[in-house]
Scaffold this motif. Structure first.
Motif, PDB file in Angstrom:
ATOM      1  N   ILE A 153     -26.993  52.644 121.360  1.00 21.55           N
ATOM      2  CA  ILE A 153     -27.604  53.592 122.296  1.00 21.55           C
ATOM      3  C   ILE A 153     -28.820  54.202 121.610  1.00 21.55           C
ATOM      4  O   ILE A 153     -28.709  54.761 120.518  1.00 21.55           O
ATOM      5  CB  ILE A 153     -26.605  54.716 122.679  1.00 21.55           C
ATOM      6  CG1 ILE A 153     -25.302  54.135 123.233  1.00 21.55           C
ATOM      7  CG2 ILE A 153     -27.256  55.713 123.631  1.00 21.55           C
ATOM      8  CD1 ILE A 153     -25.434  53.355 124.503  1.00 21.55           C
ATOM      9  N   LEU A 154     -29.978  54.096 122.235  1.00 19.81           N
ATOM     10  CA  LEU A 154     -31.191  54.721 121.694  1.00 19.81           C
ATOM     11  C   LEU A 154     -31.392  56.109 122.293  1.00 19.81           C
ATOM     12  O   LEU A 154     -31.648  57.074 121.581  1.00 19.81           O
ATOM     13  CB  LEU A 154     -32.414  53.849 121.961  1.00 19.81           C
ATOM     14  CG  LEU A 154     -32.383  52.455 121.342  1.00 19.81           C
ATOM     15  CD1 LEU A 154     -33.639  51.682 121.721  1.00 19.81           C
ATOM     16  CD2 LEU A 154     -32.229  52.533 119.836  1.00 19.81           C
ATOM     17  N   THR A 155     -31.320  56.194 123.605  1.00 20.68           N
ATOM     18  CA  THR A 155     -31.389  57.464 124.327  1.00 20.68           C
ATOM     19  C   THR A 155     -30.247  57.443 125.329  1.00 20.68           C
ATOM     20  O   THR A 155     -30.232  56.581 126.211  1.00 20.68           O
ATOM     21  CB  THR A 155     -32.731  57.612 125.075  1.00 20.68           C
ATOM     22  OG1 THR A 155     -33.806  57.474 124.142  1.00 20.68           O
ATOM     23  CG2 THR A 155     -32.820  58.964 125.776  1.00 20.68           C
ATOM     24  N   PRO A 156     -29.259  58.342 125.194  1.00 18.57           N
ATOM     25  CA  PRO A 156     -28.109  58.303 126.100  1.00 18.57           C
ATOM     26  C   PRO A 156     -28.532  58.208 127.569  1.00 18.57           C
ATOM     27  O   PRO A 156     -29.415  58.941 128.015  1.00 18.57           O
ATOM     28  CB  PRO A 156     -27.391  59.621 125.815  1.00 18.57           C
ATOM     29  CG  PRO A 156     -27.731  59.915 124.389  1.00 18.57           C
ATOM     30  CD  PRO A 156     -29.157  59.447 124.236  1.00 18.57           C
ATOM     31  N   HIS A 157     -27.929  57.243 128.264  1.00 15.45           N
ATOM     32  CA  HIS A 157     -28.119  56.993 129.695  1.00 15.45           C
ATOM     33  C   HIS A 157     -29.423  56.283 130.053  1.00 15.45           C
ATOM     34  O   HIS A 157     -29.566  55.792 131.158  1.00 15.45           O
ATOM     35  CB  HIS A 157     -28.008  58.277 130.528  1.00 15.45           C
ATOM     36  CG  HIS A 157     -26.781  59.059 130.240  1.00 15.45           C
ATOM     37  ND1 HIS A 157     -25.534  58.666 130.658  1.00 15.45           N
ATOM     38  CD2 HIS A 157     -26.600  60.203 129.549  1.00 15.45           C
ATOM     39  CE1 HIS A 157     -24.639  59.547 130.248  1.00 15.45           C
ATOM     40  NE2 HIS A 157     -25.255  60.483 129.571  1.00 15.45           N
ATOM     41  N   TYR A 158     -30.406  56.208 129.138  1.00 12.18           N
ATOM     42  CA  TYR A 158     -31.726  55.695 129.496  1.00 12.18           C
ATOM     43  C   TYR A 158     -32.246  54.535 128.655  1.00 12.18           C
ATOM     44  O   TYR A 158     -33.120  53.807 129.115  1.00 12.18           O
ATOM     45  CB  TYR A 158     -32.766  56.821 129.464  1.00 12.18           C
ATOM     46  CG  TYR A 158     -32.486  57.893 130.475  1.00 12.18           C
ATOM     47  CD1 TYR A 158     -32.793  57.695 131.817  1.00 12.18           C
ATOM     48  CD2 TYR A 158     -31.875  59.083 130.104  1.00 12.18           C
ATOM     49  CE1 TYR A 158     -32.509  58.665 132.761  1.00 12.18           C
ATOM     50  CE2 TYR A 158     -31.590  60.057 131.053  1.00 12.18           C
ATOM     51  CZ  TYR A 158     -31.904  59.845 132.367  1.00 12.18           C
ATOM     52  OH  TYR A 158     -31.613  60.803 133.305  1.00 12.18           O
ATOM     53  N   ALA A 159     -31.778  54.356 127.430  1.00 10.99           N
ATOM     54  CA  ALA A 159     -32.310  53.285 126.581  1.00 10.99           C
ATOM     55  C   ALA A 159     -31.231  52.746 125.657  1.00 10.99           C
ATOM     56  O   ALA A 159     -30.536  53.512 124.987  1.00 10.99           O
ATOM     57  CB  ALA A 159     -33.495  53.789 125.762  1.00 10.99           C
ATOM     58  N   ILE A 160     -31.101  51.405 125.655  1.00 13.37           N
ATOM     59  CA  ILE A 160     -30.170  50.736 124.758  1.00 13.37           C
ATOM     60  C   ILE A 160     -30.912  49.601 124.062  1.00 13.37           C
ATOM     61  O   ILE A 160     -31.977  49.180 124.503  1.00 13.37           O
ATOM     62  CB  ILE A 160     -28.929  50.193 125.506  1.00 13.37           C
ATOM     63  CG1 ILE A 160     -29.317  49.263 126.659  1.00 13.37           C
ATOM     64  CG2 ILE A 160     -28.056  51.332 126.003  1.00 13.37           C
ATOM     65  CD1 ILE A 160     -28.132  48.676 127.421  1.00 13.37           C
ATOM     66  N   GLY A 179     -33.722  51.913 131.484  1.00 15.74           N
ATOM     67  CA  GLY A 179     -33.202  52.020 132.836  1.00 15.74           C
ATOM     68  C   GLY A 179     -32.552  53.372 133.042  1.00 15.74           C
ATOM     69  O   GLY A 179     -32.865  54.341 132.345  1.00 15.74           O
ATOM     70  N   VAL A 180     -31.646  53.433 133.988  1.00 11.37           N
ATOM     71  CA  VAL A 180     -30.892  54.652 134.256  1.00 11.37           C
ATOM     72  C   VAL A 180     -29.412  54.307 134.315  1.00 11.37           C
ATOM     73  O   VAL A 180     -29.033  53.169 134.563  1.00 11.37           O
ATOM     74  CB  VAL A 180     -31.328  55.346 135.571  1.00 11.37           C
ATOM     75  CG1 VAL A 180     -32.757  55.849 135.480  1.00 11.37           C
ATOM     76  CG2 VAL A 180     -31.161  54.419 136.757  1.00 11.37           C
ATOM     77  N   SER A 181     -28.598  55.301 134.057  1.00 16.69           N
ATOM     78  CA  SER A 181     -27.143  55.169 134.115  1.00 16.69           C
ATOM     79  C   SER A 181     -26.631  54.140 133.104  1.00 16.69           C
ATOM     80  O   SER A 181     -25.696  53.404 133.374  1.00 16.69           O
ATOM     81  CB  SER A 181     -26.707  54.814 135.542  1.00 16.69           C
ATOM     82  OG  SER A 181     -25.629  55.599 135.951  1.00 16.69           O
ATOM     83  N   LEU A 182     -27.275  54.096 131.914  1.00 16.18           N
ATOM     84  CA  LEU A 182     -26.898  53.138 130.879  1.00 16.18           C
ATOM     85  C   LEU A 182     -25.776  53.651 129.973  1.00 16.18           C
ATOM     86  O   LEU A 182     -25.411  52.980 129.015  1.00 16.18           O
ATOM     87  CB  LEU A 182     -28.114  52.733 130.049  1.00 16.18           C
ATOM     88  CG  LEU A 182     -29.197  51.987 130.827  1.00 16.18           C
ATOM     89  CD1 LEU A 182     -30.413  51.728 129.945  1.00 16.18           C
ATOM     90  CD2 LEU A 182     -28.675  50.694 131.416  1.00 16.18           C
ATOM     91  N   TYR A 183     -25.231  54.829 130.248  1.00 15.25           N
ATOM     92  CA  TYR A 183     -24.067  55.425 129.601  1.00 15.25           C
ATOM     93  C   TYR A 183     -24.333  55.826 128.157  1.00 15.25           C
ATOM     94  O   TYR A 183     -25.467  55.865 127.701  1.00 15.25           O
ATOM     95  CB  TYR A 183     -22.838  54.522 129.750  1.00 15.25           C
ATOM     96  CG  TYR A 183     -21.518  55.236 129.512  1.00 15.25           C
ATOM     97  CD1 TYR A 183     -21.277  56.488 130.059  1.00 15.25           C
ATOM     98  CD2 TYR A 183     -20.527  54.667 128.738  1.00 15.25           C
ATOM     99  CE1 TYR A 183     -20.086  57.136 129.842  1.00 15.25           C
ATOM    100  CE2 TYR A 183     -19.319  55.316 128.518  1.00 15.25           C
ATOM    101  CZ  TYR A 183     -19.104  56.548 129.063  1.00 15.25           C
ATOM    102  OH  TYR A 183     -17.924  57.202 128.847  1.00 15.25           O
ATOM    103  N   ILE A 184     -23.248  56.159 127.427  1.00 11.84           N
ATOM    104  CA  ILE A 184     -23.372  56.736 126.089  1.00 11.84           C
ATOM    105  C   ILE A 184     -22.521  56.041 125.039  1.00 11.84           C
ATOM    106  O   ILE A 184     -22.579  56.395 123.875  1.00 11.84           O
ATOM    107  CB  ILE A 184     -22.995  58.243 126.112  1.00 11.84           C
ATOM    108  CG1 ILE A 184     -21.580  58.436 126.637  1.00 11.84           C
ATOM    109  CG2 ILE A 184     -24.003  59.044 126.898  1.00 11.84           C
ATOM    110  CD1 ILE A 184     -21.055  59.858 126.557  1.00 11.84           C
TER     111      ILE A 184
END
Length: 177
Positions: free
Chosen positions: A124-131, A100-105
């Motif tokens: 966190i997999l990719t900051p702000h985009y994947a968890i 998604g977006v805006s998933l934070y860090i």
């Protein structure tokens, strides 16, 4: 009025009054919660400021200080997380990835539930985009996903799916012989 930003941060615009007439921004400091907003620029004397804000999440108070005098507090909301995709996992539970977006860090601020049951080991997999998290055991294809980041519930409407809520699906049973 304060502009909106994703959890990545960016250029913040603040409109108000009595920000001073001087074009010198060295007398002005801005904080969003505990985050300093840097590179302050006055776009319109006394009324419109911009500054660079780092990554953040949730609802935070904005304070503008001009020559030692602090403004009233204004609530600023980072754009809530928007969940767009989630993978299916085994009925015994497994690692599930949420895009998604805006998933934070900061994984410690994220709470994920699937069908009302908590996910564990959020990362966190990719900051702000994947968890990702370890989904609890379960069954079914219509499980509600709820993600809360710093107390703000993520939007789970999938714009790719006619605005319908995104549902978590456990894998279906398979017969081999």
């Amino acid at each position: 009025m304060v502009s909106t930003l994703t959890t990545e941060g960016g250029m913040l615009t603040i409109q108000g009054e009595e920000f001073g007439k001087s074009s010198s921004s060295s007398l002005i400091s801005i904080f969003v919660g505990r985050l300093p907003c840097t590179s302050v620029t006055m776009l319109t004397p006394g009324r419109v400021l911009t500054c660079q804000l780092g990554a953040g999440s949730g609802v935070q108070p904005v304070n503008v200080t001009v020559n030692g005098i602090t403004s009233n507090r204004f609530k600023f909301s980072f754009i809530p997380a928007q969940l767009t995709t989630v993978n299916s996992v085994s009925t015994s539970g497994a690692v599930s990835i949420f895009l998604g977006v805006s998933l934070y860090i900061d994984a410690s601020t994220i709470i994920i539930t699937i069908g009302g049951r908590a996910c564990t080991s959020t990362q966190i997999l990719t900051p702000h985009y994947a968890i990702a998290c370890t989904a609890p055991p379960g069954v079914g294809t219509n499980n509600t996903v709820r993600i809360s980041i710093n107390g703000v519930v993520a939007l789970t409407d999938n714009h790719m799916n006619s605005g319908q809520p995104l549902k978590f699906k456990y894998m279906k049973p398979e017969i081999y012989s």
